[in-house]
Design a protein around this motif. Structure first.
Motif, mmCIF file in Angstrom:
data_model
loop_
_atom_site.group_PDB
_atom_site.id
_atom_site.type_symbol
_atom_site.label_atom_id
_atom_site.label_comp_id
_atom_site.label_asym_id
_atom_site.label_seq_id
_atom_site.Cartn_x
_atom_site.Cartn_y
_atom_site.Cartn_z
ATOM 1 N N SER A 280 0.844 -1.193 0.000
ATOM 2 C CA SER A 280 0.000 0.000 0.000
ATOM 3 C C SER A 280 0.877 1.240 0.000
ATOM 4 O O SER A 280 1.947 1.253 0.606
ATOM 5 C CB SER A 280 -0.905 0.028 1.235
ATOM 6 O OG SER A 280 -1.741 -1.096 1.284
ATOM 7 N N SER B 252 -3.423 -0.740 -8.504
ATOM 8 C CA SER B 252 -4.805 -0.288 -8.380
ATOM 9 C C SER B 252 -4.832 0.887 -7.408
ATOM 10 O O SER B 252 -3.847 1.167 -6.728
ATOM 11 C CB SER B 252 -5.712 -1.417 -7.895
ATOM 12 O OG SER B 252 -5.340 -1.850 -6.595
ATOM 13 N N ARG B 253 -5.972 1.545 -7.352
ATOM 14 C CA ARG B 253 -6.075 2.654 -6.419
ATOM 15 C C ARG B 253 -7.447 2.703 -5.800
ATOM 16 O O ARG B 253 -8.434 2.298 -6.409
ATOM 17 C CB ARG B 253 -5.739 3.997 -7.076
ATOM 18 C CG ARG B 253 -6.542 4.388 -8.286
ATOM 19 C CD ARG B 253 -6.377 5.873 -8.537
ATOM 20 N NE ARG B 253 -5.467 6.203 -9.618
ATOM 21 C CZ ARG B 253 -4.559 7.177 -9.565
ATOM 22 N NH1 ARG B 253 -4.416 7.882 -8.470
ATOM 23 N NH2 ARG B 253 -3.801 7.455 -10.594
ATOM 24 N N ASP B 254 -7.497 3.203 -4.555
ATOM 25 C CA ASP B 254 -8.739 3.448 -3.843
ATOM 26 C C ASP B 254 -8.732 4.933 -3.501
ATOM 27 O O ASP B 254 -8.051 5.358 -2.559
ATOM 28 C CB ASP B 254 -8.812 2.585 -2.588
ATOM 29 C CG ASP B 254 -10.139 2.721 -1.859
ATOM 30 O OD1 ASP B 254 -10.775 3.796 -1.946
ATOM 31 O OD2 ASP B 254 -10.534 1.761 -1.176
ATOM 32 N N ASN B 255 -9.495 5.700 -4.257
ATOM 33 C CA ASN B 255 -9.466 7.155 -4.068
ATOM 34 C C ASN B 255 -10.030 7.573 -2.713
ATOM 35 O O ASN B 255 -9.575 8.562 -2.125
ATOM 36 C CB ASN B 255 -10.206 7.842 -5.197
ATOM 37 C CG ASN B 255 -9.492 7.712 -6.523
ATOM 38 O OD1 ASN B 255 -8.273 7.597 -6.568
ATOM 39 N ND2 ASN B 255 -10.249 7.726 -7.613
ATOM 40 N N ASP B 256 -11.004 6.819 -2.218
ATOM 41 C CA ASP B 256 -11.579 7.163 -0.916
ATOM 42 C C ASP B 256 -10.548 7.031 0.201
ATOM 43 O O ASP B 256 -10.611 7.756 1.199
ATOM 44 C CB ASP B 256 -12.778 6.280 -0.622
ATOM 45 C CG ASP B 256 -13.955 6.593 -1.528
ATOM 46 O OD1 ASP B 256 -14.825 5.710 -1.693
ATOM 47 O OD2 ASP B 256 -14.013 7.719 -2.077
ATOM 48 N N LYS B 257 -9.622 6.103 0.041
ATOM 49 C CA LYS B 257 -8.584 5.896 1.050
ATOM 50 C C LYS B 257 -7.289 6.623 0.692
ATOM 51 O O LYS B 257 -6.306 6.518 1.427
ATOM 52 C CB LYS B 257 -8.308 4.397 1.216
ATOM 53 C CG LYS B 257 -9.496 3.628 1.775
ATOM 54 C CD LYS B 257 -9.166 2.160 1.983
ATOM 55 C CE LYS B 257 -10.361 1.424 2.576
ATOM 56 N NZ LYS B 257 -10.076 -0.015 2.784
ATOM 57 N N TYR C 80 -2.275 0.686 -4.529
ATOM 58 C CA TYR C 80 -1.847 -0.652 -4.123
ATOM 59 C C TYR C 80 -0.977 -1.294 -5.209
ATOM 60 O O TYR C 80 -1.069 -0.955 -6.393
ATOM 61 C CB TYR C 80 -3.062 -1.545 -3.882
ATOM 62 C CG TYR C 80 -3.991 -1.045 -2.813
ATOM 63 C CD1 TYR C 80 -5.156 -0.391 -3.150
ATOM 64 C CD2 TYR C 80 -3.690 -1.246 -1.467
ATOM 65 C CE1 TYR C 80 -6.029 0.074 -2.172
ATOM 66 C CE2 TYR C 80 -4.552 -0.787 -0.484
ATOM 67 C CZ TYR C 80 -5.716 -0.122 -0.838
ATOM 68 O OH TYR C 80 -6.550 0.332 0.133
ATOM 69 N N ARG D 71 -5.691 10.821 -6.495
ATOM 70 C CA ARG D 71 -6.555 10.685 -7.664
ATOM 71 C C ARG D 71 -6.184 11.665 -8.769
ATOM 72 O O ARG D 71 -6.539 11.449 -9.928
ATOM 73 C CB ARG D 71 -8.007 10.881 -7.270
ATOM 74 C CG ARG D 71 -8.391 12.314 -6.895
ATOM 75 C CD ARG D 71 -9.853 12.401 -6.496
ATOM 76 N NE ARG D 71 -10.113 11.734 -5.226
ATOM 77 C CZ ARG D 71 -11.325 11.494 -4.759
ATOM 78 N NH1 ARG D 71 -12.385 11.836 -5.447
ATOM 79 N NH2 ARG D 71 -11.476 10.912 -3.599
#
Length: 122
Positions: free
Chosen positions: A21, A71-76, A80, A30
């Motif tokens: 991460s 990959s990405r988690d914009n909320d967090k 990754y 983002r």
């Protein structure tokens, strides 16, 4: 102040998986290209993969293509690196970095994390 923090490194056996991460503070990932790089013992720091800053498309080094996934988690506010079918030659310190706005591939800019060690060994 911009800070990137990697986590998730460790020791695994060949064939196993790890997920790294890269969490940011001070900016929203983002809006940026983000990449993963690695540096093995006595080697240069090389690109593994990135989201390009131009169009958010992905790019992978041949050595990890088909085994690693970014990959990405914009909320967090996190990017990754899923690493599957790990090999001993994947042993390295892994870094995340913001991709230069002037790059059409994975050239790093000014912000780097501190790195996380990944060791693949039986």
């Amino acid at each position: 102040q911009v800070q990137l923090v990697e986590s998730g490194g460790g020791w695994v056996q060949p064939g196993e998986s790890l997920r790294l991460s890269c969490t940011a503070s001070g900016l929203y990932l983002r809006y940026y290209g983000v990449g993963w790089f690695r540096q093995g013992p006595g080697e240069t720091r090389d690109k593994i993969t990135c989201f390009r800053s131009t169009d958010d498309s992905t790019s992978y080094a041949d050595s990890v293509k088909g085994r690693f996934t970014i990959s990405r988690d914009n909320d967090k506010n996190t990017v990754y690196l899923q690493m599957d079918r790990l090999k001993p030659e994947d042993t390295a310190v892994y870094y995340c970095a913001i991709i230069s706005d002037y790059s059409d591939d994975c050239d790093p800019g000014d912000y780097w994390g501190q790195g996380t060690q990944v060791t693949v060994s039986s």
